[in-house]
Design an enzyme around this catalytic site. Sequence first.
Site, PDB file in Angstrom:
ATOM      1  N   GLU A  31       0.924  -1.386  -0.208  1.00  0.00           N
ATOM      2  CA  GLU A  31      -0.124   0.023   0.024  1.00  0.00           C
ATOM      3  C   GLU A  31       0.809   1.306  -0.032  1.00  0.00           C
ATOM      4  O   GLU A  31       0.449   2.306  -0.480  1.00  0.00           O
ATOM      5  CB  GLU A  31      -0.873   0.099   1.259  1.00  0.00           C
ATOM      6  N   THR A  53      -6.176   9.100  -4.906  1.00  0.00           N
ATOM      7  CA  THR A  53      -6.058   9.373  -3.420  1.00  0.00           C
ATOM      8  C   THR A  53      -5.592  10.533  -2.552  1.00  0.00           C
ATOM      9  O   THR A  53      -5.962  11.093  -1.920  1.00  0.00           O
ATOM     10  CB  THR A  53      -5.486   8.057  -3.014  1.00  0.00           C
TER      11      THR A  53
END
Lengths: 309, 309
Positions: free
Chosen positions: B128, B181
């Site tokens: 991630e 994001t």
Amino acid sequence: MEGVRIFCPATIANISCGFDVLGVALDSVGDEMTLRKTDTPGIRITKIIGQEIPLETEQNVAGVAALALLGECDFSGGIEIEIEKKIKPGSGIGSSAASAAGAAFGLNLLLGNPFNRHQLVRFAMQGEKLASGVAHADNVAPALLGGFTLVRSYDPLDVIKLNTPEQLYATIIHPQIEVKTADSRKILKTGISLKDGIRQWGNVGGLIAGLYTEDYDLISRSLEDHIVEPIRSMLIPGYDDLKGAAVKAGALGVGISGSGPSVFALSKGSAKAREVADAFRSAYSVVGVPFEIHVSKINQEGIKVLEQW
Amino acid sequence: MEGVRIFCPATIANISCGFDVLGVALDSVGDEMTLRKTDTPGIRITKIIGQEIPLETEQNVAGVAALALLGECDFSGGIEIEIEKKIKPGSGIGSSAASAAGAAFGLNLLLGNPFNRHQLVRFAMQGEKLASGVAHADNVAPALLGGFTLVRSYDPLDVIKLNTPEQLYATIIHPQIEVKTADSRKILKTGISLKDGIRQWGNVGGLIAGLYTEDYDLISRSLEDHIVEPIRSMLIPGYDDLKGAAVKAGALGVGISGSGPSVFALSKGSAKAREVADAFRSAYSVVGVPFEIHVSKINQEGIKVLEQW
């Protein structure tokens, strides 16, 4: 039923991360109240033992809570209320809440239970409004329902009784100093960082998961407060020493009860809670402020009927 | 064991009030991965079907997660990884998390399970980190553990698998627009009001209590977000219409999945989840943005082994 004598528990509000939402009821600390029907219409506070508190119905939290309930019932008779205060006003363990919740509960019982315990919360809140100016539910909810309670929302009012593990005990130290609720609210910042918010709701989530799974370790890890404790603890002399001593003695967590000055610790088992009481006592004896200490199991049921006739 | 084929679920992070802490895994949306031992030492990504993603191990989230795990093991052999991407990158339902979690899970299995699923979270988080710059756990945790998961804390890492009621279904609409994001994080305020914080952790408490007591009504009442949704929803064309339509169709709650652009609804029962899909479809057909819709049961177990040899 003509009369009832009840036990109205002390309560801890603002359980660490659960500022303004999480409270819990105690089992061996609380007031006693007697309510009885009379022929003289209206609510009268006839006696208060143990504290100097106004007897006038509209100036008394119990009176106000009872009037709020009565306003939604058909009852033309009279009710007399006697209160034996064992919880000191201003101690931070829900003194006014015990009286307000007790009045609503006892009156409801005498009227044949038109409301359930959840529904009584909003009447008891009116007593809290008289006491502190804010109709908060975080002490009256656990006083009425027992165990841990969550005030999820005020608009609409949504109070949830949470699972409460059987082995939870509280140790409370009440330093005999005055901390006014209004003052302790004033020093809080009106804004917080998003980062601290996230930590706080992560901990609330962990605490509630721990209560349901009865995972004392998780409860312990979640009993953190990065928002209110750092500020309010400055109003309590010796707070850091108390906390350090209790944690060292094995408490699951330590925090400020309500808006203080009482400090609570939660522990697993009564033996540990008593060790924490000893740790509190040793740590506070050097501070020079008089104090009282209570050890109590968590109360699972809330207000209890002691006698009825 | 020489090889394994696994299903790696899509996930919804930032479940309403649980911004940055609550995620959930899906059952019928996800990638497939095949991992096998080879004689050539090291980790190699040999094939990616369905998306244009770097094959270089250090540039690939699966590669990075596998390397992180391998760094703590004694294994001198080689591993080949094939990924069949069915979750679109950038959709907001944990595309990178599925690959990272899958790599950690599959490699761990081939090595004889030196780690449990909880322990794999921190390896998957490294994937991630490559994908978004932040080693967050709110997608990899539900991908690995299944059901609802809570990231209580990052320091130390503390991930809790929560009870997940059997009748919970998700409906997801993915508007085919790009929301980065990083951008969707940038528009958030770094500060919030204490009042909004209290509402948020009240709702987190209610949601988790609802998950444990399987009280769908309480879950529904708690699926509120007064902090992030009002801001991020501005990046999603037609968000309010989607939400209104889903709520009208009987969804328990609606929110932004991850950092968007996907929007999720939770429902009780598959029939209701399909009605919500219809409502999403009708509401979005007039917006003029192409979209995909998924309906899925909540996945209770996380990553599943499809085949092993």
